[in-house]
Design an enzyme around this catalytic site. Structure first.
Site, PDB file in Angstrom:
ATOM      1  N   LYS A  82     -10.426  -8.866  15.561  1.00  0.00           N
ATOM      2  CA  LYS A  82      -9.122  -9.534  15.592  1.00  0.00           C
ATOM      3  C   LYS A  82      -8.015  -8.508  15.795  1.00  0.00           C
ATOM      4  O   LYS A  82      -7.650  -7.774  14.893  1.00  0.00           O
ATOM      5  CB  LYS A  82      -8.859 -10.304  14.295  1.00  0.00           C
ATOM      6  CG  LYS A  82      -7.869 -11.410  14.526  1.00  0.00           C
ATOM      7  CD  LYS A  82      -6.955 -11.727  13.381  1.00  0.00           C
ATOM      8  CE  LYS A  82      -5.828 -10.790  13.179  1.00  0.00           C
ATOM      9  NZ  LYS A  82      -4.865 -10.648  14.295  1.00  0.00           N
ATOM     10  N   GLU A 134      -8.267   1.132   6.089  1.00  0.00           N
ATOM     11  CA  GLU A 134      -7.436   2.274   6.499  1.00  0.00           C
ATOM     12  C   GLU A 134      -6.001   1.772   6.438  1.00  0.00           C
ATOM     13  O   GLU A 134      -5.612   0.922   7.228  1.00  0.00           O
ATOM     14  CB  GLU A 134      -7.772   2.700   7.941  1.00  0.00           C
ATOM     15  CG  GLU A 134      -9.219   3.036   8.189  1.00  0.00           C
ATOM     16  CD  GLU A 134      -9.646   4.323   7.539  1.00  0.00           C
ATOM     17  OE1 GLU A 134      -8.777   5.096   7.080  1.00  0.00           O
ATOM     18  OE2 GLU A 134     -10.855   4.549   7.467  1.00  0.00           O
ATOM     19  N   CYS A 136       0.232   5.927  11.197  1.00  0.00           N
ATOM     20  CA  CYS A 136      -0.099   6.004   9.770  1.00  0.00           C
ATOM     21  C   CYS A 136      -0.178   7.458   9.304  1.00  0.00           C
ATOM     22  O   CYS A 136      -0.020   7.735   8.128  1.00  0.00           O
ATOM     23  CB  CYS A 136      -1.416   5.301   9.510  1.00  0.00           C
ATOM     24  SG  CYS A 136      -2.700   5.865  10.617  1.00  0.00           S
ATOM     25  N   GLU A 153       6.792   4.324   3.310  1.00  0.00           N
ATOM     26  CA  GLU A 153       6.368   4.431   4.709  1.00  0.00           C
ATOM     27  C   GLU A 153       7.393   3.680   5.565  1.00  0.00           C
ATOM     28  O   GLU A 153       7.624   2.492   5.358  1.00  0.00           O
ATOM     29  CB  GLU A 153       4.981   3.803   4.895  1.00  0.00           C
ATOM     30  CG  GLU A 153       4.518   3.912   6.329  1.00  0.00           C
ATOM     31  CD  GLU A 153       3.136   3.316   6.568  1.00  0.00           C
ATOM     32  OE1 GLU A 153       2.892   2.172   6.151  1.00  0.00           O
ATOM     33  OE2 GLU A 153       2.306   4.001   7.196  1.00  0.00           O
TER      34      GLU A 153
HETATM   35  P1  NAD Z   1      -0.505  -5.454   9.218  1.00  0.00           P
HETATM   36  O1  NAD Z   1      -1.190  -5.212   7.926  1.00  0.00           O
HETATM   37  O2  NAD Z   1       0.673  -6.352   9.227  1.00  0.00           O
HETATM   38  O3  NAD Z   1      -1.517  -6.034  10.305  1.00  0.00           O
HETATM   39  C1  NAD Z   1      -2.749  -5.408  10.597  1.00  0.00           C
HETATM   40  C2  NAD Z   1      -3.720  -6.447  11.089  1.00  0.00           C
HETATM   41  O4  NAD Z   1      -3.963  -7.376  10.039  1.00  0.00           O
HETATM   42  C3  NAD Z   1      -3.225  -7.278  12.275  1.00  0.00           C
HETATM   43  O5  NAD Z   1      -4.315  -7.581  13.116  1.00  0.00           O
HETATM   44  C4  NAD Z   1      -2.715  -8.536  11.603  1.00  0.00           C
HETATM   45  O6  NAD Z   1      -2.723  -9.656  12.460  1.00  0.00           O
HETATM   46  C5  NAD Z   1      -3.729  -8.690  10.494  1.00  0.00           C
HETATM   47  N1  NAD Z   1      -3.277  -9.496   9.355  1.00  0.00           N
HETATM   48  C6  NAD Z   1      -2.006  -9.763   8.963  1.00  0.00           C
HETATM   49  N2  NAD Z   1      -2.024 -10.550   7.870  1.00  0.00           N
HETATM   50  C7  NAD Z   1      -3.328 -10.779   7.573  1.00  0.00           C
HETATM   51  C8  NAD Z   1      -4.005 -11.490   6.554  1.00  0.00           C
HETATM   52  N3  NAD Z   1      -3.341 -12.152   5.599  1.00  0.00           N
HETATM   53  N4  NAD Z   1      -5.359 -11.492   6.538  1.00  0.00           N
HETATM   54  C9  NAD Z   1      -6.050 -10.794   7.478  1.00  0.00           C
HETATM   55  N5  NAD Z   1      -5.467 -10.122   8.468  1.00  0.00           N
HETATM   56  C10 NAD Z   1      -4.124 -10.106   8.523  1.00  0.00           C
HETATM   57  O7  NAD Z   1      -0.150  -4.000   9.770  1.00  0.00           O
HETATM   58  P2  NAD Z   1       0.570  -3.625  11.112  1.00  0.00           P
HETATM   59  O8  NAD Z   1       2.019  -3.882  10.926  1.00  0.00           O
HETATM   60  O9  NAD Z   1      -0.122  -4.234  12.274  1.00  0.00           O
HETATM   61  O10 NAD Z   1       0.269  -2.055  11.176  1.00  0.00           O
HETATM   62  C11 NAD Z   1       1.048  -1.145  10.522  1.00  0.00           C
HETATM   63  C12 NAD Z   1       0.361  -0.656   9.259  1.00  0.00           C
HETATM   64  O11 NAD Z   1      -0.941  -0.211   9.576  1.00  0.00           O
HETATM   65  C13 NAD Z   1       1.074   0.547   8.668  1.00  0.00           C
HETATM   66  O12 NAD Z   1       1.159   0.412   7.271  1.00  0.00           O
HETATM   67  C14 NAD Z   1       0.170   1.709   9.039  1.00  0.00           C
HETATM   68  O13 NAD Z   1       0.274   2.815   8.206  1.00  0.00           O
HETATM   69  C15 NAD Z   1      -1.161   1.076   9.001  1.00  0.00           C
HETATM   70  N6  NAD Z   1      -2.106   1.829   9.811  1.00  0.00           N
HETATM   71  C16 NAD Z   1      -3.063   2.572   9.177  1.00  0.00           C
HETATM   72  C17 NAD Z   1      -3.949   3.319   9.915  1.00  0.00           C
HETATM   73  C18 NAD Z   1      -5.018   4.144   9.230  1.00  0.00           C
HETATM   74  O14 NAD Z   1      -5.976   4.512   9.896  1.00  0.00           O
HETATM   75  N7  NAD Z   1      -4.897   4.411   7.958  1.00  0.00           N
HETATM   76  C19 NAD Z   1      -3.882   3.325  11.301  1.00  0.00           C
HETATM   77  C20 NAD Z   1      -2.905   2.559  11.927  1.00  0.00           C
HETATM   78  C21 NAD Z   1      -2.020   1.806  11.152  1.00  0.00           C
END
Ligand code: NAD
Length: 476
Positions: free
Chosen positions: A174, A249, A283, A380
């Site tokens: 997804k 992650e 991240c 962050e």
């Molecule tokens: P997000 O948590 O909003 O979304 C991530 C994914 O989760 C998307 O596919 C989203 O559609 C899905 N999602 C949203 N709500 C959900 C739910 N209730 N249940 C299941 N899935 C759901 O994050 P984002 O805004 O897309 O990404 C930014 C964040 O990701 C930042 O905090 C960043 O640090 C983190 N990030 C971490 C890494 C790592 O490897 N540690 C890498 C990239 C990004």
């Protein structure tokens, strides 16, 4: 350009049953690129059932060698479509094209790495007290849900899909609402390369709408998630009921530690991209810079000068280093952290303004004068904002570094080897780079301490995370 706009389920592209679509906006122009089908609960049920069927009827019984062949072929097809994938990534999230090309190459390399690794993934024979013959097996789990964010959509999808498939699992991928295109192409291209129907399903759509159902689906055995700490925490809670496997992650607020004995010019000239790369939507962004006091002013001057040379502009241009933020909302979130009249102690040395052009651009901002209680220092931001603070001694600096609830990444600059080893051991983070900012290697584990996550992507560690460990004992 042709956009993949349909869901990829059971080896074919198809629209959502209820015809719903989501507009995809190019953040560099603010124009709608296309409309992408939006999966609902119905498609989710079909995709998970299809993945489970593919697991039981074919994929789990492929020998590792046969899986390896398919995966090498996927890597070859991805390389053949590298330019198309890079262009799709660039227009949908505003990623500079040069970065997008590097990331697509990394994605292909990830498939190659796991295609090779799975044929060397061995169990143990254990000399048990009772005699007989005792050995371990690494077995696939079944259906894995891979949920990925919008900042590095293609490589992060491959970090999950490749080891999960290599280990014999089937995957429901997804992508984030903002970045479905390369994930949908990955599904199509992997199928073209010989992956049986159903082994990789791709559901574009809104996380909050199908996320809970995906995580709680009884046929989903593991959830591999990259995204925000808030959503990761919710997934872990939902997964707890059925003791599902999770790897997470999550967010970060990583340090960049600069000692006075380091190569200051190199540290200062390379550090801006360690936080502003991907327009700060990283991240691993080294957004808290700790500089030993005697060289603080010199470092800040060099850092600001290097920041002002960064090329902010059209993601399609080869020379662009920073594109726009992913959305207007993301830009507003970032701007809310910038110094204003309510925080007179903060000094904005450059950036923080919007360039005069369409698109969700923001010039990279360098801030000094932060106190350790400031939000800008602790939270962050996920945008092009850095804070630089001086430190006087190693112990106090480490206490402040480790006071963060996060522990994902970081950099350390010193020419004193003993100090490098001592500080590297003390920093609470899953990855750390010394005298550089590279902390990502396909062959090495990547992940976080504390609220930055659980489990590891990449390297051998990821393969272990997509298998169950079984011990078999045969009596004499
Ligand atoms: P997000 O948590 O909003 O979304 C991530 C994914 O989760 C998307 O596919 C989203 O559609 C899905 N999602 C949203 N709500 C959900 C739910 N209730 N249940 C299941 N899935 C759901 O994050 P984002 O805004 O897309 O990404 C930014 C964040 O990701 C930042 O905090 C960043 O640090 C983190 N990030 C971490 C890494 C790592 O490897 N540690 C890498 C990239 C990004």
């Amino acid at each position: 350009m042709n956009y993949p706009t349909r869901l990829f389920i059971d080896g074919e592209s198809r629209p959502a049953a209820d015809g719903r679509t989501l507009p995809l906006v190019n953040p560099a122009t603010e124009a709608v690129l296309t409309e992408v089908a939006m999966a609902g609960i119905r498609e989710l049920e079909i995709a998970v059932a299809g993945a489970h069927r593919a697991f039981e009827q074919s994929w789990r019984d492929y020998t590792p060698g046969r899986r390896s062949e398919v995966m090498f072929e996927i890597a070859r097809v991805l390389r053949a479509h590298a330019e198309e994938l890079a262009q799709l990534e660039s227009v949908s999230i505003g990623k500079p094209i040069a970065d997008a090309r590097d990331e697509v190459a990394m994605g292909a390399r990830t498939f190659e790495y796991y295609a090779g690794a799975i044929t060397k993934f061995c169990g143990q024979t254990i000399p048990v007290w009772r005699g007989g013959f005792d050995f371990t097996l690494r077995q696939p789990m079944g259906v894995v849900a891979a949920i990925v964010p919008w900042n590095f959509p293609f490589p992060i999808a491959t970090w999950k899909v490749a080891p999960a498939l290599a280990a014999g699992n089937c995957v429901v991928l997804k992508p984030a609402r903002q970045s479905p295109l390369t994930a949908l192409r990955l599904g199509e291209l992997a199928h073209e390369a010989g992956l049986p129907a159903g082994v990789l399903q791709v559901l574009a759509g809104a996380g909050p709408e199908i996320g809970d159902a995906l995580v709680q689906h009884p046929l989903v055995r593991k959830i591999s998630f990259t995204g925000s700490t808030a959503v990761g925490s919710r997934i872990m809670q939902l997964a707890a009921r059925d003791i599902k496997r999770v790897s997470l992650e999550l967010g970060g607020k990583s340090p960049n530690i600069v000692f006075a004995d380091s190569d200051l010019e190199k540290a200062a000239s390379s550090s801006p991209l360690s936080v502003f790369g991907n327009t700060g939507q990283d991240c691993c962004a080294r957004s808290r810079v700790f500089v030993e006091r005697p060289v603080f002013q010199k470092f800040v001057d060099l850092f600001v000068a290097a920041t002002q040379k960064l090329v902010v502009g059209d993601p399609a241009s080869e020379s662009t280093q920073l594109g726009p933020l992913v959305s207007s909302q993301q830009r507003e979130t970032v701007e809310a952290y910038l110094p204003d009249a309510t925080a007179p102690h903060l000094q904005l040395l450059c950036g923080g303004d919007r360039p005069a052009r369409p698109g969700y651009y923001l010039n990279p901002a360098v801030v000094i004068g932060c106190q350790t209680t400031d939000r800008i220092w602790n939270e962050e931001i996920f945008g092009p904002v850095v804070c630089i603070r001086p430190f006087d001694n190693e112990a106090d600096m480490l206490a402040e570094v480790n006071a963060s609830p996060y522990g994902l990444s970081g950099s350390l600059w010193t020419n004193d080897l003993k100090r490098a080893l001592r500080v590297a051991r003390r920093v609470q983070s899953g990855v750390l780079s010394v005298n550089c900012h590279n902390s990502l290697h396909v062959e090495a584990p990547f992940g976080g301490y504390k609220q930055s996550g659980l489990g590891r992507d990449l390297g051998q560690a990821a393969l272990e995370g997509y298998t169950e460990l079984k011990n078999v004992y045969i009596a004499d």
